[in-house]
Design a protein around this motif. Sequence first.
Motif, PDB file in Angstrom:
ATOM      1  N   TRP A 379      -2.134  -2.481   7.886  1.00 42.12           N
ATOM      2  CA  TRP A 379      -3.418  -3.186   7.954  1.00 42.12           C
ATOM      3  C   TRP A 379      -4.177  -3.012   6.638  1.00 42.12           C
ATOM      4  O   TRP A 379      -4.864  -3.895   6.169  1.00 42.12           O
ATOM      5  CB  TRP A 379      -4.254  -2.673   9.137  1.00 42.12           C
ATOM      6  CG  TRP A 379      -5.423  -3.545   9.424  1.00 42.12           C
ATOM      7  CD1 TRP A 379      -6.355  -3.981   8.526  1.00 42.12           C
ATOM      8  CD2 TRP A 379      -5.792  -4.141  10.677  1.00 42.12           C
ATOM      9  NE1 TRP A 379      -7.274  -4.788   9.143  1.00 42.12           N
ATOM     10  CE2 TRP A 379      -6.960  -4.901  10.454  1.00 42.12           C
ATOM     11  CE3 TRP A 379      -5.259  -4.076  11.963  1.00 42.12           C
ATOM     12  CZ2 TRP A 379      -7.594  -5.610  11.476  1.00 42.12           C
ATOM     13  CZ3 TRP A 379      -5.910  -4.779  12.980  1.00 42.12           C
ATOM     14  CH2 TRP A 379      -7.065  -5.544  12.729  1.00 42.12           C
ATOM     15  N   LYS A 380      -4.028  -1.870   6.040  1.00 41.12           N
ATOM     16  CA  LYS A 380      -4.773  -1.575   4.822  1.00 41.12           C
ATOM     17  C   LYS A 380      -4.357  -2.503   3.675  1.00 41.12           C
ATOM     18  O   LYS A 380      -5.205  -2.994   2.940  1.00 41.12           O
ATOM     19  CB  LYS A 380      -4.505  -0.131   4.421  1.00 41.12           C
ATOM     20  CG  LYS A 380      -5.529   0.406   3.467  1.00 41.12           C
ATOM     21  CD  LYS A 380      -5.904   1.821   3.817  1.00 41.12           C
ATOM     22  CE  LYS A 380      -7.353   2.075   3.496  1.00 41.12           C
ATOM     23  NZ  LYS A 380      -7.806   3.380   3.940  1.00 41.12           N
ATOM     24  N   VAL A 381      -3.051  -2.734   3.533  1.00 34.95           N
ATOM     25  CA  VAL A 381      -2.612  -3.558   2.406  1.00 34.95           C
ATOM     26  C   VAL A 381      -2.421  -5.018   2.799  1.00 34.95           C
ATOM     27  O   VAL A 381      -2.484  -5.898   1.943  1.00 34.95           O
ATOM     28  CB  VAL A 381      -1.311  -3.020   1.785  1.00 34.95           C
ATOM     29  CG1 VAL A 381      -1.617  -1.829   0.910  1.00 34.95           C
ATOM     30  CG2 VAL A 381      -0.294  -2.681   2.828  1.00 34.95           C
ATOM     31  N   MET A 382      -2.149  -5.284   4.057  1.00 29.59           N
ATOM     32  CA  MET A 382      -1.898  -6.667   4.469  1.00 29.59           C
ATOM     33  C   MET A 382      -2.782  -7.014   5.673  1.00 29.59           C
ATOM     34  O   MET A 382      -2.283  -7.228   6.778  1.00 29.59           O
ATOM     35  CB  MET A 382      -0.432  -6.838   4.859  1.00 29.59           C
ATOM     36  CG  MET A 382       0.548  -6.442   3.777  1.00 29.59           C
ATOM     37  SD  MET A 382       2.266  -6.481   4.375  1.00 29.59           S
ATOM     38  CE  MET A 382       2.524  -8.241   4.569  1.00 29.59           C
ATOM     39  N   PRO A 383      -4.086  -7.090   5.471  1.00 28.70           N
ATOM     40  CA  PRO A 383      -4.956  -7.302   6.633  1.00 28.70           C
ATOM     41  C   PRO A 383      -4.719  -8.642   7.344  1.00 28.70           C
ATOM     42  O   PRO A 383      -4.688  -8.683   8.574  1.00 28.70           O
ATOM     43  CB  PRO A 383      -6.367  -7.232   6.044  1.00 28.70           C
ATOM     44  CG  PRO A 383      -6.210  -7.411   4.590  1.00 28.70           C
ATOM     45  CD  PRO A 383      -4.854  -6.920   4.228  1.00 28.70           C
ATOM     46  N   VAL A 384      -4.530  -9.711   6.580  1.00 31.15           N
ATOM     47  CA  VAL A 384      -4.360 -11.013   7.234  1.00 31.15           C
ATOM     48  C   VAL A 384      -3.068 -11.028   8.042  1.00 31.15           C
ATOM     49  O   VAL A 384      -3.027 -11.454   9.202  1.00 31.15           O
ATOM     50  CB  VAL A 384      -4.347 -12.148   6.187  1.00 31.15           C
ATOM     51  CG1 VAL A 384      -4.170 -13.485   6.884  1.00 31.15           C
ATOM     52  CG2 VAL A 384      -5.618 -12.131   5.384  1.00 31.15           C
ATOM     53  N   LEU A 461       2.471  -3.507  -1.179  1.00 31.43           N
ATOM     54  CA  LEU A 461       2.862  -4.744  -0.499  1.00 31.43           C
ATOM     55  C   LEU A 461       1.783  -5.802  -0.646  1.00 31.43           C
ATOM     56  O   LEU A 461       0.590  -5.508  -0.596  1.00 31.43           O
ATOM     57  CB  LEU A 461       3.105  -4.474   0.990  1.00 31.43           C
ATOM     58  CG  LEU A 461       4.367  -3.690   1.334  1.00 31.43           C
ATOM     59  CD1 LEU A 461       4.513  -3.592   2.843  1.00 31.43           C
ATOM     60  CD2 LEU A 461       5.590  -4.361   0.737  1.00 31.43           C
ATOM     61  N   LYS A 462       2.222  -7.033  -0.813  1.00 30.65           N
ATOM     62  CA  LYS A 462       1.257  -8.132  -0.962  1.00 30.65           C
ATOM     63  C   LYS A 462       0.998  -8.776   0.393  1.00 30.65           C
ATOM     64  O   LYS A 462       1.895  -8.899   1.212  1.00 30.65           O
ATOM     65  CB  LYS A 462       1.829  -9.173  -1.924  1.00 30.65           C
ATOM     66  CG  LYS A 462       1.891  -8.693  -3.345  1.00 30.65           C
ATOM     67  CD  LYS A 462       1.520  -9.823  -4.292  1.00 30.65           C
ATOM     68  CE  LYS A 462       1.117  -9.297  -5.660  1.00 30.65           C
ATOM     69  NZ  LYS A 462       2.079  -8.334  -6.201  1.00 30.65           N
ATOM     70  N   ASP A 463      -0.245  -9.198   0.561  1.00 27.13           N
ATOM     71  CA  ASP A 463      -0.580  -9.899   1.801  1.00 27.13           C
ATOM     72  C   ASP A 463       0.034 -11.296   1.752  1.00 27.13           C
ATOM     73  O   ASP A 463       0.712 -11.661   0.799  1.00 27.13           O
ATOM     74  CB  ASP A 463      -2.095  -9.964   1.962  1.00 27.13           C
ATOM     75  CG  ASP A 463      -2.487 -10.044   3.433  1.00 27.13           C
ATOM     76  OD1 ASP A 463      -1.602 -10.303   4.253  1.00 27.13           O
ATOM     77  OD2 ASP A 463      -3.667  -9.852   3.743  1.00 27.13           O
ATOM     78  N   LEU A 464      -0.223 -12.076   2.784  1.00 27.80           N
ATOM     79  CA  LEU A 464       0.424 -13.381   2.907  1.00 27.80           C
ATOM     80  C   LEU A 464       0.157 -14.271   1.693  1.00 27.80           C
ATOM     81  O   LEU A 464      -0.969 -14.355   1.215  1.00 27.80           O
ATOM     82  CB  LEU A 464      -0.100 -14.087   4.158  1.00 27.80           C
ATOM     83  CG  LEU A 464       0.162 -13.385   5.479  1.00 27.80           C
ATOM     84  CD1 LEU A 464      -0.335 -14.253   6.616  1.00 27.80           C
ATOM     85  CD2 LEU A 464       1.635 -13.092   5.657  1.00 27.80           C
ATOM     86  N   SER A 465       1.193 -14.953   1.266  1.00 23.28           N
ATOM     87  CA  SER A 465       1.009 -15.969   0.247  1.00 23.28           C
ATOM     88  C   SER A 465       0.562 -17.252   0.936  1.00 23.28           C
ATOM     89  O   SER A 465       0.573 -17.353   2.163  1.00 23.28           O
ATOM     90  CB  SER A 465       2.311 -16.207  -0.501  1.00 23.28           C
ATOM     91  OG  SER A 465       3.221 -16.841   0.372  1.00 23.28           O
ATOM     92  N   LEU A 466       0.189 -18.237   0.130  1.00 22.87           N
ATOM     93  CA  LEU A 466      -0.287 -19.496   0.695  1.00 22.87           C
ATOM     94  C   LEU A 466       0.785 -20.129   1.576  1.00 22.87           C
ATOM     95  O   LEU A 466       0.520 -20.633   2.667  1.00 22.87           O
ATOM     96  CB  LEU A 466      -0.678 -20.444  -0.431  1.00 22.87           C
ATOM     97  CG  LEU A 466      -1.672 -21.524  -0.012  1.00 22.87           C
ATOM     98  CD1 LEU A 466      -2.957 -20.876   0.487  1.00 22.87           C
ATOM     99  CD2 LEU A 466      -1.946 -22.464  -1.166  1.00 22.87           C
TER     100      LEU A 466
END
Lengths: 530, 660
Positions: A379-384, A461-466
């Motif tokens: 959740w911290k790095v990828m909240p969406v 880690l990256k959150d969601l891309s477009l």
Amino acid sequence: METYSAIVLSLLIFVPLAGVAILSFIPRSQENTIKTVTLGVASLVFILSVPMYFAYDISNPDMQFAYIANWIPNWGAYYSIGVDGLSLLLILLTTFIMPLAVIASWKSVHFHVKGFMISLLLLDAGMVGVFCARDMLLFYVFWEAMLVPMYLIIGIWGHEQRIRAAVTFFIYTMAGSLFMLVAIIYMYFQTAAVVVDGTVISNHSFAIQSFMALQLPYDTQVYLFWAFALAFMVKVPMFPFHTWLPLAHVEAPTAGSVDLAAILLKMGPYGFMRFCISFFPAVSEQYTPVIIVLALVGIIYGALVAMVQPDAKKLIAYSSVSHLGFVMLGIYSMNIQSWQGAMLIMVGHGISTSALFLMVGLLYDRRHTRLIEEFGGLWKVMPVFSVIFMIVCLSSLGLPGTNGFVGEFLVLIGSFNSSLDHARLYATIAMLGVILGAVYLLWMYQRIAFGEIKNEKNKSLKDLSLREYALLIPFVLLIFWFGVYPKTLTDKTEATMQKNLKSYKTAIENVKTTAPGSEMKKNVNNLQVK
Amino acid sequence: MNPTYYELAWLIPALPLFSFIFTVLFTQKYRDLTAFISVAVVVASFYLSIRVTMEMLAGAGSAQMLNIQWIPLGKALNVSVGVFLDPLSVMMLIVVTTVTMLVHIYSLGYMKHEDGKSRFFSYLSLFTFSMLGLVLSDNMLQMFIFWELVGLCSYLLIGYYYTKKTAADAAKKAFSVTRAGDLGFFMAVVICWGYFGTFNFAEIQTLYGETTEFLARIFPFLIFFGAMGKSGQFPLHIWLPDAMEGPTPVSALIHAATMVVAGIFLVARAIMIFAQTPDTMLWVAYIGGFTALFSATIAVAQHDIKRILAFSTLSQLGYMMLALGIGGSIGLSNTSNGHAGSDLALMGQTAGTFHLFTHAFFKALLFLGAGSVIHAMHTNNIWEMGGLKSKMKITVWTFIIGTIALSGIPPFAGFWSKDEILALCMEVGTVHGYILFGVALAGAFLTAFYMFRLCLVAFWGKTPASAHPHESEFSMTFPLIVLATLSVFAGLIGNHDIAHTLNITSYAAFLNPEWNHEAVFHLSIAGISVLVAGLGIVSAFVLYAKRPAEWTSEAHDPLRAKLGKLYTHLENKWYIDEVWSWILNNILFRIAAGCAWFDRHIVDGSVDLVGFMTTRFGLVLQPVQSGKLQNYILVVFVGLLFVLGFLYMKVPGILAQMIQ
């Protein structure tokens, strides 16, 4: 409009095939063009299918958008297609899932992109074909044709144990469907002749209607029923024929898992509703307890096994066994609520389980592992991601307001009030499965999204891309739409289900009024034509 | 003509829903804006609730205001959702909107510097919507749906500090345990459709009397099972103390004043169904009574200020259940002690929900006060606090008001409602009534004791050198003052004579306008209960009034020496958590692991075996396909001999024919 009605189903089948033709002319090195074309084709198919939802006449229980053409008239086999309340939603689900499956594979398929995309399109055509075929030979061709691309998708683009998974998948489903083929051929030779303007065109017919008109001896029907049922039980999958599923799911690439979960599994229940029950109502009734007990075992057992899976994909695969158990319970409880519920679970499971697989796939793309313990604190790095993942988990565990609840609720209401013996016991056992669902899904969610980040690799880690965002939003919208206003779905299926239930009940009554054990006379007309 | 407020009542839940959707979609980045929208919306809901209540007091009666078809399936299943206004739901509206509004305002200060402030306020809006949807249901299905949604909000808010493992565990525990209870409720919903063909409470009430089927008869018990989960009745109480991992405003709102009373509300709503099964009602009463006493004993030996309050909440919820249960334990058609069973059931409903009403205010007050203290001291442990009464005047004195109210000292709110429950036990006049009267009295003693223990340890004595407590800001003290006022005066409407003197509608007359009974008040019972509470307070003073400065950890609790081993049991909450985790680990997970083993080795294994056998069989036959022509001819020849031999045996004379 009339033109649309007549050709839409053929378009849904042939546009993907045309896409395959186009792809074959594109050099394999131009991967981006290939992907774009595939996405274009799959989206076109979806756009073409959407008006069906609105044009479908909910008061008409029979086949709509029907079209018939000569295929092999000498054998009585026709290119005969159509849609009714049993198949409409499943076809729309198929066309909805396909473009998303393409998007999901955009970055995760790295080699033989052309072959992969061609397989996806072939699969698309095959799946639509299965749901709209009104001719048994046509149905069988689509049924088998769809296996091949799926086999390739698992076997070539899968993970470490892909060969074993692909072979298991193939053998299981093949073994199941061969029995069905034998049954189809046997029944075919009992059917009446096709007569047009007084001339006999063919001595027998593959039309579903002719199969339904058959009145075979009860003992024969038993064998035929099980031949069909076996094929469908493998597909559902029902305990104890389910072990191919976790393996196939785990090894398949994301798009493969999505198609498997969303659509291929639905062919089992669809087959039961379309064929087993309408061809062999009396046998269906007799063996109802067997099917229901297996369904219940699937519900509880699937959930229990899911609880202890370390691999996220395997966990979801076993949860499918549990969910599909509810579907089978609903179908064999034989009343309108339970059937509506079964259909809603089928569609709802298609939405939420696909989304689960997609999301685990997104994690796999980033970390190349599916083990739950590798994650934590996302959740911290990828909240969406985490929010959407939660919504999807909650819909899968059947929280009211999401698609998962209404289906389960209707199945349980229906099965509890069904006229079967022990119906109330069955429903009570199934309810226990509902709570286990909460346990394993929340446990998985918590281990993935909550807590501190313990693994260094997860920190960046990256959150969601477009692209990923666009991929998941449609699922979220459907989850809430179906959960908040399920009437839009149940309206479509009601008429056909009422009609099928009525003819089922009539058939059962007829059997009961004739003396038990007496063999029914074969249809006299059949003999005369011969 | 202007619409009446009844017609606008649907806005009361709809506004928070709007706020939730809007803030989630558009304002997550603007923390203050999210907070502002949430607070504004809940103030509007509060205002509407007040206007609706005024209309009801003016005689508007009960009404179903909105009816949306939800899943229509021909004649067979028609499920609608709507807004149902009757005295019970309006009373809940007042409780929910008042406390929600105050907690929202309080959170402006409490959550001021949190990164997740937007998330927090959005969750609160979702909760407000769900809770209001729950209290406005007239049918079981709608109630179940919102029942699950408040459970979800509770899960989200307990897990608000998601990086803390304890918080994440507590969230999961709360969701799983309450869902285990919900299973009962869900079964009840399904059964209720099966036997009665409706979800409407009023309709079930009539049909229930006519049924004799076993499953239909036990259906109230299943509802109660759901209520046990939500309202933390033994043995499903284990999630509530852990739920204190959530932010303190959440504990005040969800885990003290609103969501946890949903179970009480449900039983109260269905009281006339329950009262038709006196056996179930006895269960309700005894489980309630047991929970009341049991939790109170645990609260005596806890050290975390929020956990003491959590066990106290459990205990008070037990009182409410006890009241509902003992009132209905006579059965509708019987009489006891000169009262008709139906009157006693309504008295139980009145007493139980009145305690719900007053408890919501003083328990929210206590939690918010605790939050203010924690905010200042950065610890939850009462032994690490001290000397606050001069430094945080408003917090401490409002907290003490709450404590007095909870302990049942007149004329504070808790006195009236608790007294009504005690009086009811006596009025019922059965042996169960007397037993539970004793249980309730014992609980009252413990309540007064543990609350004053808390106050004396936390607020008196010396402030630890490391801490620099200061009074919280106005947005936090304002709700405390309002709630303290309510804690003082809200109980007065319970007493008929006082209400009459003040010329206002008494609680009983409001709740059941057609029923011309009033809550009973016996000076003797009130005297006994005050005496017992006084004993509790005195005992607390004896032990803790002169807290020396060196008592800085729970090891110094003087009660420890007094109770010996018992104290350890209490401190460990009677080991119920351990029992549950043993069941979970040693039974459920063992079974699951067994199933997984079975699946891998037996089910999959037998498939592999079939595959293996096929391959083996192929290997056996492999030499046959040798490619050597002479072998093939040999086989053909042998085969031919077999066929001929067979024919010779079966068809006499055939060889002769062939030769010819």
